[in-house]
Design an enzyme around this catalytic site. Structure first.
Site, PDB file in Angstrom:
ATOM      1  N   LYS A 151       0.859  -1.189   0.000  1.00  0.00           N
ATOM      2  CA  LYS A 151       0.000   0.000   0.000  1.00  0.00           C
ATOM      3  C   LYS A 151       0.897   1.242   0.000  1.00  0.00           C
ATOM      4  O   LYS A 151       1.954   1.245   0.646  1.00  0.00           O
ATOM      5  CB  LYS A 151      -0.867  -0.049   1.262  1.00  0.00           C
ATOM      6  CG  LYS A 151      -1.935   1.016   1.377  1.00  0.00           C
ATOM      7  CD  LYS A 151      -2.772   0.765   2.639  1.00  0.00           C
ATOM      8  CE  LYS A 151      -3.846   1.797   2.852  1.00  0.00           C
ATOM      9  NZ  LYS A 151      -4.640   1.540   4.068  1.00  0.00           N
ATOM     10  N   SER A 226      -9.374   1.146   3.116  1.00  0.00           N
ATOM     11  CA  SER A 226      -8.507   1.999   2.325  1.00  0.00           C
ATOM     12  C   SER A 226      -7.348   1.258   1.666  1.00  0.00           C
ATOM     13  O   SER A 226      -6.628   1.876   0.889  1.00  0.00           O
ATOM     14  CB  SER A 226      -7.967   3.129   3.191  1.00  0.00           C
ATOM     15  OG  SER A 226      -7.113   2.613   4.199  1.00  0.00           O
ATOM     16  N   SER A 227      -7.180  -0.054   1.923  1.00  0.00           N
ATOM     17  CA  SER A 227      -6.127  -0.768   1.187  1.00  0.00           C
ATOM     18  C   SER A 227      -6.702  -1.197  -0.162  1.00  0.00           C
ATOM     19  O   SER A 227      -6.645  -2.360  -0.554  1.00  0.00           O
ATOM     20  CB  SER A 227      -5.642  -1.976   1.995  1.00  0.00           C
ATOM     21  OG  SER A 227      -5.255  -1.577   3.293  1.00  0.00           O
ATOM     22  N   ILE A 247      -7.445   0.677  10.267  1.00  0.00           N
ATOM     23  CA  ILE A 247      -7.824   1.299  11.542  1.00  0.00           C
ATOM     24  C   ILE A 247      -9.307   1.101  11.825  1.00  0.00           C
ATOM     25  O   ILE A 247      -9.744   1.184  12.965  1.00  0.00           O
ATOM     26  CB  ILE A 247      -7.443   2.800  11.577  1.00  0.00           C
ATOM     27  CG1 ILE A 247      -7.468   3.303  13.023  1.00  0.00           C
ATOM     28  CG2 ILE A 247      -8.356   3.618  10.692  1.00  0.00           C
ATOM     29  CD1 ILE A 247      -7.064   4.721  13.202  1.00  0.00           C
ATOM     30  N   GLY A 248     -10.090   0.821  10.764  1.00  0.00           N
ATOM     31  CA  GLY A 248     -11.522   0.627  10.985  1.00  0.00           C
ATOM     32  C   GLY A 248     -12.091  -0.441  10.056  1.00  0.00           C
ATOM     33  O   GLY A 248     -13.300  -0.637   9.980  1.00  0.00           O
ATOM     34  N   GLY A 249     -11.176  -1.097   9.325  1.00  0.00           N
ATOM     35  CA  GLY A 249     -11.621  -2.116   8.360  1.00  0.00           C
ATOM     36  C   GLY A 249     -10.855  -2.037   7.051  1.00  0.00           C
ATOM     37  O   GLY A 249     -11.200  -2.702   6.080  1.00  0.00           O
ATOM     38  N   SER A 250      -9.815  -1.228   7.026  1.00  0.00           N
ATOM     39  CA  SER A 250      -9.126  -0.911   5.770  1.00  0.00           C
ATOM     40  C   SER A 250      -8.393  -2.074   5.112  1.00  0.00           C
ATOM     41  O   SER A 250      -8.044  -1.987   3.938  1.00  0.00           O
ATOM     42  CB  SER A 250      -8.145   0.239   5.986  1.00  0.00           C
ATOM     43  OG  SER A 250      -8.869   1.440   6.082  1.00  0.00           O
TER      44      SER A 250
END
Ligand code: NAG
Length: 590
Positions: A151, A226-227, A247-250
């Site tokens: 990433k 986000s990945s 951090i929240g599901g990325s």
């Protein structure tokens, strides 16, 4: 007219000229300010444009280079079809050359990024490393010759880590981060850098520098974030192992939407040093680093290769716990909790079926499955917002000060990061009355920031209490692990995540409690699932949007999450491997 002050007199003329001078100074300052702003924004736009062109050129050059030096299509496809274990064995015993494997993946990555825009740029040093691998004699490291994608926020020496923000263009990293160093030490070859959404705090996939990444199974839909680039590239077959942050599901959202495996470890189990994040100060719920792969073997190999003295030495904050094969290889029957509805919005029928099918597999394998009720999901969501946006989003707005805000991020950015508190309350009121949903208000108010240190300490106590409550809930049911939907729904059209953002509860719960969570592709959306979607309950605005945006998703991948208490990564992987094996066996028989 005369004004009489105590010590001197002011007449009309003096007053007039003072007013003129003040007005002139003010307008000078204002226009100076405005001009400076315009100038800064202009400079930023130029910088974005240049960086984008450089990135495109680098990809194009790699494509041209591969035209000259590439493999034959047959040879390439044989390599690309190999599962991780076979690829590794063949690289180990020398029946495959690292350079050929690199060429195969380079060429596939460059091919798929043409339509999907998942690659930001190639890592040119990969070639030299592959050649060195092939010349090596003696004992080979476990990742010998395996190409890995990264990433864009992973620091790689000589490359920018922008997170999609113009401010960080032209800041080449002085060094590789701890994970990249350890991967290289173990023989892996970082070969591509992949795309992400601006700031990485949305599960979209677009930024003004590198543009928008699309879903490999349906280019009109998003790959999740986000990945994003990692999920997309691996899902499209252009990489066998990659690394991202969560951090929240990325890690887990793109894994679910692109149909690949991933592991979000406990924060602390592997190093998180040297990844670009805007919220490094939010240490209560910090971001995790972790692998994504085509299969579970890839994740296991990655964890085994990272949990070594080399990493423990580079980052002394990581507890020196090596990979524990005795947990991974154990066959003891377990007690496993499951749920398909987190208690806020139900998951769509396909996701529910995914959990049901995994449950059946696990039961068949001798485990005991028990329905689990997530305690107070509203509290978990509120805590997430309090911890991650505790500074009232100042770091975010500072980072984006003169930047072009990406269209996919504009609404989120405005409402969560920029809007004054009263507007957040008004928006919260709207969600509650029109959207029949009281939770967004809590989240929005939390995103206005924590007002004092004593309030911050209060949040710390709340967080600890919530974590304890979750732990006690698991203990009361004597649970070793939990399975739950990979996400609330399959991939939706590009740019629409904001309309359904409450669904993030399905993943960020495990960040709030800091439990390791893996995600495994288990099925695909069927016609039957699509029919059942008609009955999907739409009490809230988010649920209505989910139902609408989920239409036409037949064939898209569906994952299930596997979760265990902190530092039990090996247990998570064991269960994932068990289920993956059963699914493959089932496919072979049918
Ligand atoms: C290397 O390993 C592969 C996969 O296990 C096997 O098929 C092949 O015969 C081996 N080659 C050599 C030279 O040992």
């Amino acid at each position: 007219m005369k004004f009489k002050f105590s010590s001197f007199e002011v007449d009309d003329g003096m007053l007039h000229s003072a007013a003129v001078i003040t007005a002139a100074t003010f307008s000078c300052l204002m226009s100076g300010f405005v001009l400076q702003n315009i100038w800064r924004k202009y400079i930023v736009r130029q910088r974005i444009k240049r960086r984008r062109e450089e990135s495109k050129l680098s990809i194009q050059k790699m494509g041209d280079y591969l035209m000259q030096h590439g493999l034959s299509v047959d040879k390439r496809n044989i390599i690309l079809d190999m599962p991780m274990a076979e690829l590794q064995r063949k690289l180990q015993n020398g029946s495959l050359k690292a350079l050929d494997v690199l060429r195969a993946y380079q060429s596939k990555a460059i091919e798929v990024t043409k339509d999907l825009n998942c690659v930001v740029e190639p890592i040119w040093e990969a070639e030299e490393q592959a050649i060195a691998c092939d010349f090596m004699t003696g004992k080979k490291s476990p990742l010998h010759g395996i190409p890995v994608s990264l990433k864009e926020n992973y620091h790689v020496q000589g490359y920018d880590s922008t997170g999609g923000m113009a401010k960080f263009i032209d800041c080449p990293q002085p060094d590789d981060n701890v994970i990249v160093k350890t991967l290289k030490e173990q023989g892996a070859i970082p070969f591509m850098r992949t795309n992400l959404p601006q700031t990485m705090m949305v599960y979209e996939s677009s930024n003004p520098i590198y543009g928008e990444t699309r879903n490999p199974h349906d280019p009109k839909r998003g790959p999740g974030g986000s990945s994003s680039g990692e999920g997309c590239l691996i899902g499209a077959g252009g990489s066998v192992l990659g690394f991202g942050t969560d951090i929240g599901g990325s890690l887990r959202i793109p894994a679910h939407m692109c149909g690949v495996c991933c592991l979000k470890p406990t924060v602390g189990r592997i190093s998180t040093e040297g990844t670009h994040e805007v919220h490094k100060g939010a240490t209560l719920v910090p971001g995790a680093t972790g692998p994504l792969s085509r299969d579970v073997d890839g994740l296991v190999l990655a964890m085994k290769s990272l949990l070594v003295s080399h990493m423990f030495e580079l980052d002394r904050s990581v507890p020196p716990i090596p990979f524990r094969p005795e947990i991974y290889e154990d066959h003891r029957p377990l007690r496993i909790g499951y749920f398909h509805d987190i208690g806020y919005m139900p998951s769509v029928p396909a996701c529910e079926r995914g959990v049901r099918e995994v449950r059946e597999i696990l039961e068949k394998n001798g485990h005991t499955l028990i329905e689990f009720k997530v305690p107070r999901v509203d509290k978990a969501l509120e805590l997430f917002a309090q911890c991650v946006f505790g500074d009232g989003c100042k770091t975010f707005t500072d980072a984006l000060k003169y930047d072009v805000v990406d269209p996919s991020f504009k609404l989120t950015y405005f409402l969560i990061h920029q809007a004054p508190e009263w507007l957040k309350r008004v928006a919260g009121f709207f969600y509650r009355t029109v959207g029949h949903d009281p939770i967004p208000k809590k989240v929005l108010v939390a995103a206005a920031g924590i007002k004092s240190v004593s309030k911050w300490w209060g949040v710390v106590e709340d967080l600890q209490a919530y974590r304890k409550k979750f732990e006690m809930e698991m203990r009361a049911n004597k649970l070793d692990a939990i399975i739950s939907p990979g996400f609330a729904y399959a991939a939706i059209p590009l740019g629409k995540a904001f309309l359904t953002v409450g669904a993030v509860a399905y993943t960020n719960l495990y960040n709030v409690i800091n439990y390791p969570a893996g995600s495994l592709p288990v099925t695909k959306v069927t016609e039957e699932d699509e029919k059942l979607l008609e009955n999907y309950p739409t009490k809230t605005l988010y649920a209505k949007n989910i139902k609408k945006l989920s239409k036409g998703s037949v064939g898209l991948p569906i994952n299930v999450q596997f979760v265990a208490p902190p530092y039990q990564e090996e247990l998570v992987l064991r269960l994932m491997k068990e289920v993956e094996t059963s699914i493959k066996l089932g496919e072979r028989h049918s």
